[in-house]
Design a protein around this motif. Structure first.
Motif, PDB file in Angstrom:
ATOM      1  N   THR A   1       0.826  -1.205   0.000  1.00 54.35           N
ATOM      2  CA  THR A   1       0.000   0.000   0.000  1.00 54.35           C
ATOM      3  C   THR A   1       0.860   1.255   0.000  1.00 54.35           C
ATOM      4  OG1 THR A   1      -1.734  -1.214   1.159  1.00 54.35           O
ATOM      5  CG2 THR A   1      -1.897   1.194   1.145  1.00 54.35           C
ATOM      6  N   LEU A   2       1.807   1.346   0.951  1.00 49.09           N
ATOM      7  CA  LEU A   2       2.688   2.513   0.949  1.00 49.09           C
ATOM      8  C   LEU A   2       3.785   2.389  -0.098  1.00 49.09           C
ATOM      9  CD1 LEU A   2       3.194   3.521   4.693  1.00 49.09           C
ATOM     10  CD2 LEU A   2       1.482   4.299   3.062  1.00 49.09           C
ATOM     11  N   GLY A   3       4.108   1.167  -0.480  1.00 50.39           N
ATOM     12  CA  GLY A   3       5.128   0.956  -1.508  1.00 50.39           C
ATOM     13  C   GLY A   3       6.549   1.155  -1.023  1.00 50.39           C
ATOM     14  N   LEU A   4       6.802   0.910   0.281  1.00 50.60           N
ATOM     15  CA  LEU A   4       8.158   1.056   0.796  1.00 50.60           C
ATOM     16  C   LEU A   4       9.043  -0.069   0.266  1.00 50.60           C
ATOM     17  CD1 LEU A   4       7.539   1.988   4.551  1.00 50.60           C
ATOM     18  CD2 LEU A   4       7.846   3.504   2.588  1.00 50.60           C
ATOM     19  N   ALA A   5      10.282   0.261  -0.024  1.00 49.80           N
ATOM     20  CA  ALA A   5      11.247  -0.732  -0.499  1.00 49.80           C
ATOM     21  C   ALA A   5      11.759  -1.557   0.680  1.00 49.80           C
ATOM     22  CB  ALA A   5      12.414  -0.036  -1.191  1.00 49.80           C
ATOM     23  N   ILE A   6      11.965  -2.838   0.432  1.00 46.09           N
ATOM     24  CA  ILE A   6      12.447  -3.752   1.472  1.00 46.09           C
ATOM     25  C   ILE A   6      13.967  -3.692   1.550  1.00 46.09           C
ATOM     26  CG2 ILE A   6      12.651  -6.179   2.145  1.00 46.09           C
ATOM     27  CD1 ILE A   6       9.867  -6.592   0.908  1.00 46.09           C
ATOM     28  N   TYR A   7      14.471  -3.490   2.757  1.00 44.25           N
ATOM     29  CA  TYR A   7      15.905  -3.520   3.036  1.00 44.25           C
ATOM     30  C   TYR A   7      16.356  -4.963   3.216  1.00 44.25           C
ATOM     31  CZ  TYR A   7      20.168  -3.039   5.852  1.00 44.25           C
ATOM     32  OH  TYR A   7      21.437  -3.149   6.356  1.00 44.25           O
ATOM     33  N   ARG A   8      15.617  -5.704   4.043  1.00 48.26           N
ATOM     34  CA  ARG A   8      15.893  -7.130   4.215  1.00 48.26           C
ATOM     35  C   ARG A   8      14.713  -7.814   4.871  1.00 48.26           C
ATOM     36  NH1 ARG A   8      18.428  -9.736   8.590  1.00 48.26           N
ATOM     37  NH2 ARG A   8      18.246  -8.600  10.522  1.00 48.26           N
ATOM     38  N   GLU A   9      14.641  -9.121   4.653  1.00 47.22           N
ATOM     39  CA  GLU A   9      13.623  -9.955   5.276  1.00 47.22           C
ATOM     40  C   GLU A   9      14.329 -11.065   6.037  1.00 47.22           C
ATOM     41  OE1 GLU A   9       9.839 -10.137   2.477  1.00 47.22           O
ATOM     42  OE2 GLU A   9      11.687 -10.585   1.351  1.00 47.22           O
ATOM     43  N   PHE A  10      13.714 -11.492   7.110  1.00 45.64           N
ATOM     44  CA  PHE A  10      14.252 -12.590   7.907  1.00 45.64           C
ATOM     45  C   PHE A  10      13.076 -13.311   8.550  1.00 45.64           C
ATOM     46  CE2 PHE A  10      14.165  -8.721  10.370  1.00 45.64           C
ATOM     47  CZ  PHE A  10      13.584  -9.096  11.570  1.00 45.64           C
ATOM     48  N   PRO A  11      13.260 -14.527   9.031  1.00 49.53           N
ATOM     49  CA  PRO A  11      12.133 -15.232   9.656  1.00 49.53           C
ATOM     50  C   PRO A  11      11.544 -14.401  10.799  1.00 49.53           C
ATOM     51  CG  PRO A  11      13.964 -16.725   9.311  1.00 49.53           C
ATOM     52  CD  PRO A  11      14.472 -15.333   8.995  1.00 49.53           C
ATOM     53  N   GLY A  12      10.296 -14.012  10.642  1.00 51.82           N
ATOM     54  CA  GLY A  12       9.622 -13.236  11.680  1.00 51.82           C
ATOM     55  C   GLY A  12       9.673 -11.733  11.504  1.00 51.82           C
ATOM     56  N   GLY A  13      10.254 -11.246  10.412  1.00 49.18           N
ATOM     57  CA  GLY A  13      10.300  -9.793  10.275  1.00 49.18           C
ATOM     58  C   GLY A  13      10.691  -9.311   8.902  1.00 49.18           C
ATOM     59  N   THR A  14      10.389  -8.043   8.656  1.00 45.15           N
ATOM     60  CA  THR A  14      10.748  -7.353   7.424  1.00 45.15           C
ATOM     61  C   THR A  14      11.221  -5.962   7.803  1.00 45.15           C
ATOM     62  OG1 THR A  14       9.048  -8.558   6.196  1.00 45.15           O
ATOM     63  CG2 THR A  14       9.907  -6.555   5.172  1.00 45.15           C
ATOM     64  N   VAL A  15      12.299  -5.520   7.164  1.00 42.05           N
ATOM     65  CA  VAL A  15      12.850  -4.192   7.403  1.00 42.05           C
ATOM     66  C   VAL A  15      12.695  -3.386   6.116  1.00 42.05           C
ATOM     67  CG1 VAL A  15      14.880  -2.866   8.107  1.00 42.05           C
ATOM     68  CG2 VAL A  15      14.523  -5.178   9.027  1.00 42.05           C
ATOM     69  N   PHE A  16      12.122  -2.194   6.249  1.00 43.90           N
ATOM     70  CA  PHE A  16      11.874  -1.318   5.111  1.00 43.90           C
ATOM     71  C   PHE A  16      12.772  -0.087   5.174  1.00 43.90           C
ATOM     72  CE2 PHE A  16       7.846  -3.524   5.792  1.00 43.90           C
ATOM     73  CZ  PHE A  16       7.532  -3.940   4.508  1.00 43.90           C
ATOM     74  N   PHE A  17      13.127   0.427   3.996  1.00 41.87           N
ATOM     75  CA  PHE A  17      13.784   1.724   3.908  1.00 41.87           C
ATOM     76  C   PHE A  17      12.732   2.797   4.156  1.00 41.87           C
ATOM     77  CE2 PHE A  17      16.656  -0.673   1.058  1.00 41.87           C
ATOM     78  CZ  PHE A  17      17.880  -0.316   1.604  1.00 41.87           C
TER      79      PHE A  17
END
Length: 128
Positions: free
Chosen positions: A25-41
């Motif tokens: 929806t917001l269209g944020l780019a993903i910095y990294r994904e890991f089991p249990g989480g996602t980090v966005f720029f």
């Protein structure tokens, strides 16, 4: 204090729904994904969606995101089914702001700095 990195951590009630909101929806780019989480720029910082919470956020908390073109971002969000909680308006401090909420109720403040605002003025002394 010598800070090397920083991020905001959000513990949502439904991680899948919240992750989809920030990603799709917001269209944020993903910095990294890991089991249990996602980090966005998010500009010069990072936003991590991780874990799970049983309660919603405090009203005292807001995510402030500066954008280049607030009307265009709001139009895109409306196309994606998001109606702002408060439409864009000029605040007494001179910034253009609109408010919306994520699926858990975190207030997101979208901000555009007008071209004549002091934040855009180079206050450094002129060099000779």
């Amino acid at each position: 204090m010598d800070v090397l990195n920083s991020r905001i951590l959000l513990h949502p009630r439904d991680p899948e729904v919240t992750t989809a909101f920030y990603r799709d929806t917001l269209g944020l780019a993903i910095y990294r994904e890991f089991p249990g989480g996602t980090v966005f720029f998010v500009g010069g910082g990072l936003l991590e969606i991780v874990g799970r919470a049983s309660a919603g956020p405090s009203e005292a908390m807001a995510l402030w995101l500066q954008v280049r073109d607030l009307p265009a971002e709001l139009a895109t969000l409306r196309e994606r089914g998001v109606e702002p909680e408060r439409d864009a308006r000029r605040e007494p401090w001179g910034l253009d702001e609109a408010w919306l909420r994520d699926p858990d109720g975190v207030r997101i403040v979208l901000v555009q700095v007008p071209s004549d605002h002091p934040l855009r003025t180079d206050v450094r002394p002129a060099s000779d």
